[in-house]
Scaffold this motif. Sequence first.
Motif, PDB file in Angstrom:
ATOM      1  N   ARG A 104      -3.059   2.756  -6.847  1.00 42.99           N
ATOM      2  CA  ARG A 104      -2.723   2.232  -8.181  1.00 42.99           C
ATOM      3  C   ARG A 104      -3.892   2.039  -9.129  1.00 42.99           C
ATOM      4  NH1 ARG A 104       0.512  -2.849  -8.740  1.00 42.99           N
ATOM      5  NH2 ARG A 104       0.267  -2.277 -10.889  1.00 42.99           N
ATOM      6  N   ASN A 105      -5.086   2.085  -8.697  1.00 41.99           N
ATOM      7  CA  ASN A 105      -6.254   1.929  -9.580  1.00 41.99           C
ATOM      8  C   ASN A 105      -6.388   0.535 -10.206  1.00 41.99           C
ATOM      9  OD1 ASN A 105      -6.863   4.692  -9.181  1.00 41.99           O
ATOM     10  ND2 ASN A 105      -5.451   5.261 -10.817  1.00 41.99           N
ATOM     11  N   SER A 138      -2.275   9.253  -7.085  1.00 43.95           N
ATOM     12  CA  SER A 138      -2.967   8.200  -7.839  1.00 43.95           C
ATOM     13  C   SER A 138      -2.174   7.967  -9.101  1.00 43.95           C
ATOM     14  CB  SER A 138      -4.388   8.632  -8.203  1.00 43.95           C
ATOM     15  OG  SER A 138      -5.204   8.627  -7.073  1.00 43.95           O
ATOM     16  N   LEU A 139      -1.955   6.705  -9.407  1.00 44.19           N
ATOM     17  CA  LEU A 139      -1.087   6.353 -10.518  1.00 44.19           C
ATOM     18  C   LEU A 139      -1.705   5.209 -11.311  1.00 44.19           C
ATOM     19  CD1 LEU A 139       1.769   7.127 -11.537  1.00 44.19           C
ATOM     20  CD2 LEU A 139       2.639   5.259 -10.153  1.00 44.19           C
ATOM     21  N   SER A 140      -1.919   5.428 -12.579  1.00 49.45           N
ATOM     22  CA  SER A 140      -2.401   4.360 -13.441  1.00 49.45           C
ATOM     23  C   SER A 140      -1.187   3.589 -13.941  1.00 49.45           C
ATOM     24  CB  SER A 140      -3.188   4.930 -14.621  1.00 49.45           C
ATOM     25  OG  SER A 140      -4.375   5.509 -14.151  1.00 49.45           O
ATOM     26  N   THR A 141      -1.166   2.312 -13.635  1.00 50.35           N
ATOM     27  CA  THR A 141      -0.044   1.451 -14.024  1.00 50.35           C
ATOM     28  C   THR A 141      -0.589   0.218 -14.719  1.00 50.35           C
ATOM     29  OG1 THR A 141      -0.136   0.258 -11.919  1.00 50.35           O
ATOM     30  CG2 THR A 141       1.343   2.165 -12.028  1.00 50.35           C
ATOM     31  N   SER A 142       0.292  -0.516 -15.367  1.00 47.82           N
ATOM     32  CA  SER A 142      -0.140  -1.797 -15.919  1.00 47.82           C
ATOM     33  C   SER A 142      -0.154  -2.817 -14.782  1.00 47.82           C
ATOM     34  CB  SER A 142       0.805  -2.252 -17.040  1.00 47.82           C
ATOM     35  OG  SER A 142       2.019  -2.708 -16.497  1.00 47.82           O
ATOM     36  N   GLN A 165       1.228  -5.583 -14.658  1.00 50.21           N
ATOM     37  CA  GLN A 165       2.531  -6.226 -14.500  1.00 50.21           C
ATOM     38  C   GLN A 165       3.505  -5.360 -13.706  1.00 50.21           C
ATOM     39  OE1 GLN A 165       1.118  -5.860 -17.648  1.00 50.21           O
ATOM     40  NE2 GLN A 165       0.284  -7.931 -17.732  1.00 50.21           N
ATOM     41  N   GLU A 166       3.256  -4.063 -13.639  1.00 58.52           N
ATOM     42  CA  GLU A 166       4.159  -3.173 -12.923  1.00 58.52           C
ATOM     43  C   GLU A 166       3.932  -3.283 -11.418  1.00 58.52           C
ATOM     44  OE1 GLU A 166       4.995   0.505 -15.875  1.00 58.52           O
ATOM     45  OE2 GLU A 166       2.907   0.250 -15.249  1.00 58.52           O
ATOM     46  N   HIS A 167       4.920  -2.861 -10.674  1.00 56.12           N
ATOM     47  CA  HIS A 167       4.894  -2.967  -9.225  1.00 56.12           C
ATOM     48  C   HIS A 167       5.366  -1.642  -8.625  1.00 56.12           C
ATOM     49  CE1 HIS A 167       5.215  -4.857  -5.293  1.00 56.12           C
ATOM     50  NE2 HIS A 167       6.422  -4.351  -5.191  1.00 56.12           N
ATOM     51  N   ILE A 168       4.782  -1.264  -7.508  1.00 51.35           N
ATOM     52  CA  ILE A 168       5.220  -0.079  -6.772  1.00 51.35           C
ATOM     53  C   ILE A 168       5.917  -0.565  -5.508  1.00 51.35           C
ATOM     54  CG2 ILE A 168       4.521   2.017  -5.545  1.00 51.35           C
ATOM     55  CD1 ILE A 168       3.871   2.245  -8.466  1.00 51.35           C
ATOM     56  N   ASP A 169       7.096  -0.047  -5.256  1.00 54.30           N
ATOM     57  CA  ASP A 169       7.838  -0.386  -4.046  1.00 54.30           C
ATOM     58  C   ASP A 169       8.171   0.914  -3.321  1.00 54.30           C
ATOM     59  OD1 ASP A 169       9.104  -1.854  -2.120  1.00 54.30           O
ATOM     60  OD2 ASP A 169      10.894  -2.265  -3.303  1.00 54.30           O
ATOM     61  N   VAL A 170       7.764   1.013  -2.061  1.00 56.22           N
ATOM     62  CA  VAL A 170       8.073   2.191  -1.254  1.00 56.22           C
ATOM     63  C   VAL A 170       9.142   1.798  -0.246  1.00 56.22           C
ATOM     64  CG1 VAL A 170       7.170   3.934   0.329  1.00 56.22           C
ATOM     65  CG2 VAL A 170       5.723   3.056  -1.513  1.00 56.22           C
ATOM     66  N   VAL A 171      10.213   2.577  -0.213  1.00 56.01           N
ATOM     67  CA  VAL A 171      11.314   2.347   0.717  1.00 56.01           C
ATOM     68  C   VAL A 171      11.359   3.542   1.659  1.00 56.01           C
ATOM     69  CG1 VAL A 171      13.800   2.000   0.954  1.00 56.01           C
ATOM     70  CG2 VAL A 171      12.582   1.032  -1.017  1.00 56.01           C
ATOM     71  N   PHE A 191       9.186   3.679  -5.916  1.00 56.04           N
ATOM     72  CA  PHE A 191       9.666   3.238  -7.231  1.00 56.04           C
ATOM     73  C   PHE A 191       8.559   2.537  -8.004  1.00 56.04           C
ATOM     74  CE2 PHE A 191      13.375   3.219  -4.487  1.00 56.04           C
ATOM     75  CZ  PHE A 191      14.363   3.768  -5.278  1.00 56.04           C
ATOM     76  N   LEU A 192       8.572   2.734  -9.308  1.00 58.70           N
ATOM     77  CA  LEU A 192       7.744   1.960 -10.227  1.00 58.70           C
ATOM     78  C   LEU A 192       8.672   0.953 -10.886  1.00 58.70           C
ATOM     79  CD1 LEU A 192       5.095   1.425 -11.787  1.00 58.70           C
ATOM     80  CD2 LEU A 192       5.866   3.159 -13.426  1.00 58.70           C
ATOM     81  N   ILE A 193       8.394  -0.318 -10.692  1.00 57.26           N
ATOM     82  CA  ILE A 193       9.263  -1.384 -11.192  1.00 57.26           C
ATOM     83  C   ILE A 193       8.519  -2.182 -12.263  1.00 57.26           C
ATOM     84  CG2 ILE A 193      10.575  -3.430 -10.550  1.00 57.26           C
ATOM     85  CD1 ILE A 193      10.651  -2.271  -7.709  1.00 57.26           C
TER      86      ILE A 193
END
Length: 167
Positions: free
Chosen positions: A129-130, A144-148, A150-156, A165-167
């Motif tokens: 997520r950097n 590699s993913l640039s996110t804010s 406040q965002e969250h990554i959830d792997v199922v 998912f990017l939440i």
Amino acid sequence: MTVTGNIILNHQQIQHKTRRIAYQILESNVNEEEIIVAGIATNGFVFAKKIKAELEKITSATITLCEVMINKQEPLQAVTTSLTKEQYINKPLVLIDDVLNSGTTLIYGVKHFLDVPLKNFKTAVLVNRNHKKYPIKADFKGISLSTSIQEHIDVVFEDEQSKAFLI
């Protein structure tokens, strides 16, 4: 489990990235007879099992799976593993997690393994997520993913329906 958000990786993409990471791990340990694949509980361990299965398809080396238990709310508590130190001393080890967010979990996992001499030590994550608080990097990463912040990554991880998912 139902998760709502933008899908950043579907099942097929996760399989592809898992296979690619397995090949990268093998390339960095090509002459080894045994490779320790250590997954951080819970999702990191599930991802480590998937990588182990891919490695077993492409190498005759012994792939030993290790579960790493870290209290993510209290990372200063003792880290425990399903293997004894004697089982991974002087062997190549790859520490695996599903998502590298701030780096806290991975850095405490690394710290645990620094107490034992290893032949080679690498890290692998499905999503990077950097947003690191610590000087830690993933040697092998699916995406590699640039996110804010406040965002969250959830792997199922599910048998045929795994998603990130990017939440």
